[in-house]
Design a protein around this motif. Structure first.
Motif: not given
Length: 260
Positions: A56-58, A123-124, A128-129, A134-138
């Motif tokens: 969804k984020l992508k 862009k902001a 943020q997304k 990155d956090e979700t992937k980790a």
């Protein structure tokens, strides 16, 4: 369905105690597995949920990028119109036309400023997304590693016990067929209601197995005679004498060894 062959009370007691030993062995195997299957299932659901969120984020990022492109196109269109209106100002016949064109130029300049503001906001949002991605992937990586570890534990236990468990379940079903429905139903009801699923227990040190309540000597003699089914008045468990229990345990240990 063929009727069950009539057997003696002693044979019923032996069959019931054998069934108890089989079902207790199945319980032991499942206790070894413990909560692992549920843990694995929960981890799979958690990883699937986080991957859905990543998708969804992508998708959100793609939509924002499309919005940025649309705003950049709008800026280019406004610049073209400004150029057009500025050129037209050189050929106006009066102040009214000049002022009208000046307002159009001013409007397009405001449109450019608004579009640039939106692009900055977009862009902001992208930044943020991307941080959330990155956090979700980790987190996904960490949970997948944990899942792999737990799945490995479960697979190892299953490889060691699944064949035995399936064989035991067949044995349990086979032994059930030897016992009349009334007794089987009572056995299952007691198993559900008592601690550790023990519905059939031997007399130990003058008391019902796992109980502190003493059984009167007369009742102990009745149990040892194996002439009728006797239950513990406190727990409701079916009682067998120690000698019968020992004989059946030795017999069933031989069967269990072959099933492994």
């Amino acid at each position: 369905m063929a009727a069950k062959t009539e057997i003696t009370v002693e044979e019923k007691l032996r069959a019931l105690y054998d069934l108890q030993l089989i079902d207790s062995r199945i319980d032991e195997i499942r206790n070894v597995r413990g909560e692992l299957p549920l843990e694995v299932e929960d981890l799979e659901d958690e990883v699937a949920g986080m991957n859905t969120r990543l998708t969804k984020l992508k998708n959100d990022l793609e939509l924002i990028e499309d919005d940025i492109k649309a705003k950049k196109n709008q800026i280019e269109e406004s610049k073209t119109l400004i150029k057009k209106y500025t050129t037209q100002q050189d050929n106006v016949r009066n102040n009214r036309e000049y002022n009208s064109l000046s307002k159009e130029v001013e409007f397009q300049e405001l449109e450019i400023q608004l579009a640039e503001k939106h692009i900055k906001e977009f862009k902001a949002q992208i930044e943020q997304k991307n941080q959330v991605i990155d956090e979700t992937k980790a987190r996904v990586k960490a949970r997948e590693e944990h899942l792999k570890h737990k799945q490995g534990e479960l697979d190892e236990i299953l490889s060691e016990t699944e064949k035995e468990e399936q064989s035991l379940i067949k044995e349990s079903q086979s032994f059930e067929k030897k016992i009349e429905d009334r007794l089987i139903n009572a056995y299952k009801r007691i198993r559900t209601n008592v601690k550790n699923g023990l519905a059939v227990v031997p007399v130990e040190r003058g008391a019902s197995g796992g109980s502190f309540f003493t059984i009167p000597p007369q009742v102990q003699m009745e149990i040892a005679s194996r002439k009728k089914i006797i239950t513990d008045e406190h727990s409701g468990r079916i009682l067998v004498d120690p000698e019968l229990a020992t004989e059946e345990r030795e017999k069933m240990e031989g069967i269990f060894a072959k099933l492994k």
